[in-house]
Design an enzyme around this catalytic site. Structure first.
Site, PDB file in Angstrom:
ATOM      1  N   GLU A  66      -4.379  25.861  20.298  1.00 43.42           N
ATOM      2  CA  GLU A  66      -2.909  25.918  20.871  1.00 43.42           C
ATOM      3  C   GLU A  66      -2.067  25.802  19.289  1.00 43.42           C
ATOM      4  O   GLU A  66      -0.821  26.462  19.534  1.00 43.42           O
ATOM      5  CB  GLU A  66      -2.796  24.681  21.578  1.00 43.42           C
ATOM      6  CG  GLU A  66      -3.583  24.909  23.097  1.00 43.42           C
ATOM      7  CD  GLU A  66      -3.463  23.681  23.752  1.00 43.42           C
ATOM      8  OE1 GLU A  66      -3.242  23.837  25.071  1.00 43.42           O
ATOM      9  OE2 GLU A  66      -2.803  22.638  23.370  1.00 43.42           O
ATOM     10  N   ASN A  80       5.072  29.707  28.589  1.00 44.12           N
ATOM     11  CA  ASN A  80       4.071  28.536  29.076  1.00 44.12           C
ATOM     12  C   ASN A  80       2.885  28.548  28.270  1.00 44.12           C
ATOM     13  O   ASN A  80       2.422  29.786  27.826  1.00 44.12           O
ATOM     14  CB  ASN A  80       3.846  28.623  30.572  1.00 44.12           C
ATOM     15  CG  ASN A  80       3.039  27.429  30.954  1.00 44.12           C
ATOM     16  OD1 ASN A  80       3.160  26.100  30.470  1.00 44.12           O
ATOM     17  ND2 ASN A  80       2.141  27.232  31.747  1.00 44.12           N
ATOM     18  N   GLY A  94       3.396  15.632  23.210  1.00 40.68           N
ATOM     19  CA  GLY A  94       4.093  16.879  22.147  1.00 40.68           C
ATOM     20  C   GLY A  94       3.574  17.123  20.911  1.00 40.68           C
ATOM     21  O   GLY A  94       4.041  17.399  19.967  1.00 40.68           O
ATOM     22  N   SER A  95       2.010  17.417  20.871  1.00 37.14           N
ATOM     23  CA  SER A  95       1.561  17.706  19.576  1.00 37.14           C
ATOM     24  C   SER A  95       1.938  19.299  19.492  1.00 37.14           C
ATOM     25  O   SER A  95       2.050  19.636  18.276  1.00 37.14           O
ATOM     26  CB  SER A  95      -0.116  17.596  19.815  1.00 37.14           C
ATOM     27  OG  SER A  95      -0.738  18.332  20.597  1.00 37.14           O
ATOM     28  N   HIS A 119      -1.143  27.268  28.329  1.00 27.61           N
ATOM     29  CA  HIS A 119      -2.234  26.887  29.144  1.00 27.61           C
ATOM     30  C   HIS A 119      -3.570  26.682  28.464  1.00 27.61           C
ATOM     31  O   HIS A 119      -4.069  27.603  27.889  1.00 27.61           O
ATOM     32  CB  HIS A 119      -2.239  27.775  30.632  1.00 27.61           C
ATOM     33  CG  HIS A 119      -3.357  26.982  31.393  1.00 27.61           C
ATOM     34  ND1 HIS A 119      -2.962  26.162  32.384  1.00 27.61           N
ATOM     35  CD2 HIS A 119      -4.587  27.511  31.826  1.00 27.61           C
ATOM     36  CE1 HIS A 119      -3.885  26.018  33.143  1.00 27.61           C
ATOM     37  NE2 HIS A 119      -4.900  26.692  32.796  1.00 27.61           N
ATOM     38  N   GLU A 134       7.824  32.412  39.323  1.00 32.60           N
ATOM     39  CA  GLU A 134       7.594  31.346  40.293  1.00 32.60           C
ATOM     40  C   GLU A 134       6.356  31.208  40.926  1.00 32.60           C
ATOM     41  O   GLU A 134       6.057  30.043  41.511  1.00 32.60           O
ATOM     42  CB  GLU A 134       8.532  32.263  41.578  1.00 32.60           C
ATOM     43  CG  GLU A 134       8.274  33.613  41.996  1.00 32.60           C
ATOM     44  CD  GLU A 134       8.775  34.566  41.161  1.00 32.60           C
ATOM     45  OE1 GLU A 134       7.971  35.498  40.695  1.00 32.60           O
ATOM     46  OE2 GLU A 134       9.789  34.310  40.466  1.00 32.60           O
TER      47      GLU A 134
HETATM   48  C1  GAR Z   1      -1.484  21.121  26.112  1.00 32.30           C
HETATM   49  O1  GAR Z   1      -3.172  21.149  25.965  1.00 32.30           O
HETATM   50  C2  GAR Z   1      -1.258  22.079  27.006  1.00 32.30           C
HETATM   51  O2  GAR Z   1      -1.963  23.309  27.010  1.00 32.30           O
HETATM   52  C3  GAR Z   1      -1.484  21.478  28.303  1.00 32.30           C
HETATM   53  O3  GAR Z   1      -0.885  19.990  28.174  1.00 32.30           O
HETATM   54  C4  GAR Z   1      -1.331  19.767  26.844  1.00 32.30           C
HETATM   55  C5  GAR Z   1      -0.189  19.149  26.198  1.00 32.30           C
HETATM   56  O4  GAR Z   1      -0.215  18.583  24.976  1.00 32.30           O
HETATM   57  N1  GAR Z   1      -0.701  22.186  29.288  1.00 32.30           N
HETATM   58  C6  GAR Z   1      -1.020  22.110  30.440  1.00 32.30           C
HETATM   59  O5  GAR Z   1      -2.034  21.943  30.910  1.00 32.30           O
HETATM   60  C7  GAR Z   1      -0.045  23.006  31.390  1.00 32.30           C
HETATM   61  N2  GAR Z   1      -0.507  23.510  32.916  1.00 32.30           N
HETATM   62  P1  GAR Z   1       0.796  18.153  23.974  1.00 32.30           P
HETATM   63  O6  GAR Z   1       1.795  17.361  24.705  1.00 32.30           O
HETATM   64  O7  GAR Z   1       0.129  17.236  22.814  1.00 32.30           O
HETATM   65  O8  GAR Z   1       1.443  19.212  23.491  1.00 32.30           O
END
Ligand code: GAR
Length: 201
Positions: free
Chosen positions: A174, A107, A12-13, A109, A142
């Site tokens: 991010e 979302n 959850g950062s 990515h 979807e």
């Molecule tokens: C993030 O890097 C996000 O981009 C990725 O999971 C991580 C979650 O980090 N998401 C994916 O790969 C989706 N396909 P977080 O839990 O520390 O926010």
């Protein structure tokens, strides 16, 4: 001001970055509910520390994925959420959620889509040997990782980068870009055109 529901599956950062942006006044939003696809992740602690209600599901709840999404959609509707924000949510969103929130699910990515979709975007780009990767924020639909793109930022891969150092660079982008993109939504500046592409007003 928009009401957000945030979907997580891990540390959850990015949820924390959104919580901090709201607290700092950089994001004109209120986080009404955090939904986790796992019940033992640190992201849930972050939500609780911020005083945000949570709904935690387990693997068993996803045995019937449509029923799981019905349950999530109804909790998000009850919480009067405007936008659903996937922040490291490692499950597909299915029809019950997509129907309840048409063009309202976002979302994140960790690669420059359409390159390197899927669950291992950073590692897949690193292993391929690209010189440039990055972060994409897009509407979910979807088709996994294929919705209209709202924002992207590139991250250069340095000669001496390791997977770990590249992960750090991607996460830093991010944490900055996601709250910024959500603020564009809060300001009503994100429009999907008839061609299906996003225009920023
Ligand atoms: C993030 O890097 C996000 O981009 C990725 O999971 C991580 C979650 O980090 N998401 C994916 O790969 C989706 N396909 P977080 O839990 O520390 O926010």
């Amino acid at each position: 001001m928009i009401n957000l529901g945030v979907l997580i599956s891990g540390g959850g950062s990015n949820l924390q970055a959104i919580i901090d942006a709201v607290a700092d006044g950089a994001l004109d939003a209120s986080i009404k509910l955090v939904v986790s696809s796992k019940n033992d992740v640190y992201g849930l602690t972050r939500a609780e520390q911020a005083g945000i209600p949570t709904l935690a599901l387990t693997k068993d709840d996803y045995v019937d994925p449509l029923a799981a999404d019905e349950r999530i959609a109804s909790a998000l509707l009850d919480a009067q959420v405007d936008y659903v924000v996937m922040a490291g949510y490692m499950r597909m969103v299915r029809e019950p959620l997509l129907k309840a929130f048409p063009n309202k699910i976002i979302n994140l990515h960790p690669a420059l889509l359409p390159s390197f979709p899927g669950a291992h975007g950073i590692a897949d780009a690193f292993d391929y040997g690209v010189k440039l990767t990055g972060v994409t924020i897009h509407f979910a639909n979807e088709a996994y990782d294929e919705g209209a793109i709202i924002a992207q930022e590139a991250v250069a891969v340095a000669e001496d980068d390791t997977l770990e150092s590249l992960e750090e660079k991607i996460h830093a982008v991010e944490h900055k870009l996601y709250p910024q993109a959500l603020q564009l939504l809060a300001q009503g500046c994100v429009v999907i055109g008839e061609d299906g592409k996003v225009r920023i007003l």
